[in-house]
Write an enzyme that holds these catalytic residues in place. Structure first.
Site, PDB file in Angstrom:
ATOM      1  N   GLY A 142       1.030  -1.318  -0.003  1.00 48.81           N
ATOM      2  CA  GLY A 142      -0.208   0.144  -0.108  1.00 48.81           C
ATOM      3  C   GLY A 142       0.697   1.202  -0.001  1.00 48.81           C
TER       4      GLY A 142
ATOM      5  CG  ASP B 250      -6.168  -6.660  -7.045  1.00 44.79           C
ATOM      6  OD1 ASP B 250      -6.567  -6.135  -6.240  1.00 44.79           O
ATOM      7  OD2 ASP B 250      -6.877  -6.659  -8.237  1.00 44.79           O
TER       8      ASP B 250
ATOM      9  CG  ASN C 192       0.115   1.266   4.819  1.00 43.93           C
ATOM     10  OD1 ASN C 192      -0.492   1.541   5.765  1.00 43.93           O
ATOM     11  ND2 ASN C 192       0.174   1.668   3.443  1.00 43.93           N
TER      12      ASN C 192
ATOM     13  CB  SER D 107      -8.398   1.020  11.826  1.00 47.10           C
ATOM     14  OG  SER D 107      -9.121   1.799  12.126  1.00 47.10           O
TER      15      SER D 107
ATOM     16  CE1 TYR E  14     -10.120   0.412   6.607  1.00 45.35           C
ATOM     17  CE2 TYR E  14     -10.775   1.199   8.917  1.00 45.35           C
ATOM     18  CZ  TYR E  14      -9.781   1.031   7.832  1.00 45.35           C
ATOM     19  OH  TYR E  14      -8.622   1.732   8.139  1.00 45.35           O
TER      20      TYR E  14
ATOM     21  CE  LYS F 280      -7.495  -1.502   7.999  1.00 46.54           C
ATOM     22  NZ  LYS F 280      -5.859  -1.441   7.486  1.00 46.54           N
TER      23      LYS F 280
ATOM     24  CB  ILE G 125      -4.212   9.670  10.352  1.00 46.68           C
ATOM     25  CG1 ILE G 125      -4.027   8.843  11.629  1.00 46.68           C
ATOM     26  CG2 ILE G 125      -2.792  10.387  10.076  1.00 46.68           C
ATOM     27  CD1 ILE G 125      -3.487   9.332  12.788  1.00 46.68           C
TER      28      ILE G 125
END
Length: 244
Positions: free
Chosen positions: A9, A58, A85, A137, A150, A154, A184
């Site tokens: 990433g 990917d 990341n 996260s 998400y 995470k 962030i």
């Protein structure tokens, strides 16, 4: 001898700052990106071939991830640092999420990361040295109703970190830790609903969003040989979110 870091990433807000930080520390960085080869070449143009090499990968496609990581291992048999990341968001209320919303996020953020780790971890064990930093996260710690996919991905990365850390033998200098950033200042934050940002700021002791340098600096320490005792630790970089 220069240390080699594999950073997935590389094109995102965290990725670019971590890349810059590690190159300034004289690491050789191997970066992966999912798409937009033109922008990737522009990024590479800021550095030299002595500092950086990039591979297109990917993470939604596990076969592609396996093929690319195996190519990286052939090119670089010693990888000192792995920073997982890469990540995307497809936010929506759970009952409105499409099957594609789920699969893209889970495949990219979690399953793709597991596939990278599955290939790189044995390399570190063979060399008896490594530092693995997994980017989770606060959403993976506390959960968020508007991004359940998400949060799930995470949260799974926290479990991956715990598993890898527990597999390290006593004669192996391999340290695995997880970072859990809050809000962030990145392109991802720019796409966030302002109501969500305000709610975060209200629950955050620092009363501000973080900066990518906050994440990069802690990543740099965790990647160093000085970090020798923080195994299986979750570091929250969130300005004291939910602590006030």
């Amino acid at each position: 001898m220069r240390k080699i870091v594999l950073l997935t990433g590389i094109m995102g807000g965290f990725g670019k700052k971590i890349l810059d930080t590690f190159i300034k520390d004289n690491y050789f960085v191997i970066g992966t990106y999912a798409k937009n080869a033109r922008k990737a070449k522009e990024l590479v143009g800021r550095y030299t071939s002595k500092n950086l090499e990039i591979y297109q990968m990917d993470q939604r496609n596990l076969e592609n991830v396996s093929r690319v990581t195996q190519k990286i291992i052939l090119d670089y048999p010693v990888i000192d640092v792995l920073i997982l990341n890469a990540g995307i968001t497809r936010d929506s209320f759970i009952f409105n999420m499409t099957e594609n919303n789920w699969s893209e996020v889970i495949d990219t953020n979690l399953l793709g990361a597991i596939q990278v780790a599955k290939n790189i971890f044995p390399v570190m064990r063979r060399n008896k040295f490594g530092r693995i930093i997994i980017m989770s996260s606060v959403s993976g710690v506390y959960g968020r109703e508007g991004q359940v996919n998400y949060s799930l991905s995470k949260g799974g990365l926290i479990g991956l970190s715990q598993l890898l850390g527990s597999m390290v033998d006593l004669n192996e200098d391999i340290i695995v830790n997880t970072l859990a950033p809050g809000m962030i200042k990145t392109e991802m934050l720019d796409m966030s609903n302002q109501k969500n940002v305000n709610q975060f700021l209200k629950a955050c002791c620092a009363k501000r969003v973080g900066d990518t340098s906050d994440v990069a600096e802690l990543t740099r320490f965790l990647a160093s040989k000085s970090n020798c005792y923080s195994q299986n630790t979750l570091f929250q970089i969130d300005g004291g979110f939910m602590k006030c």
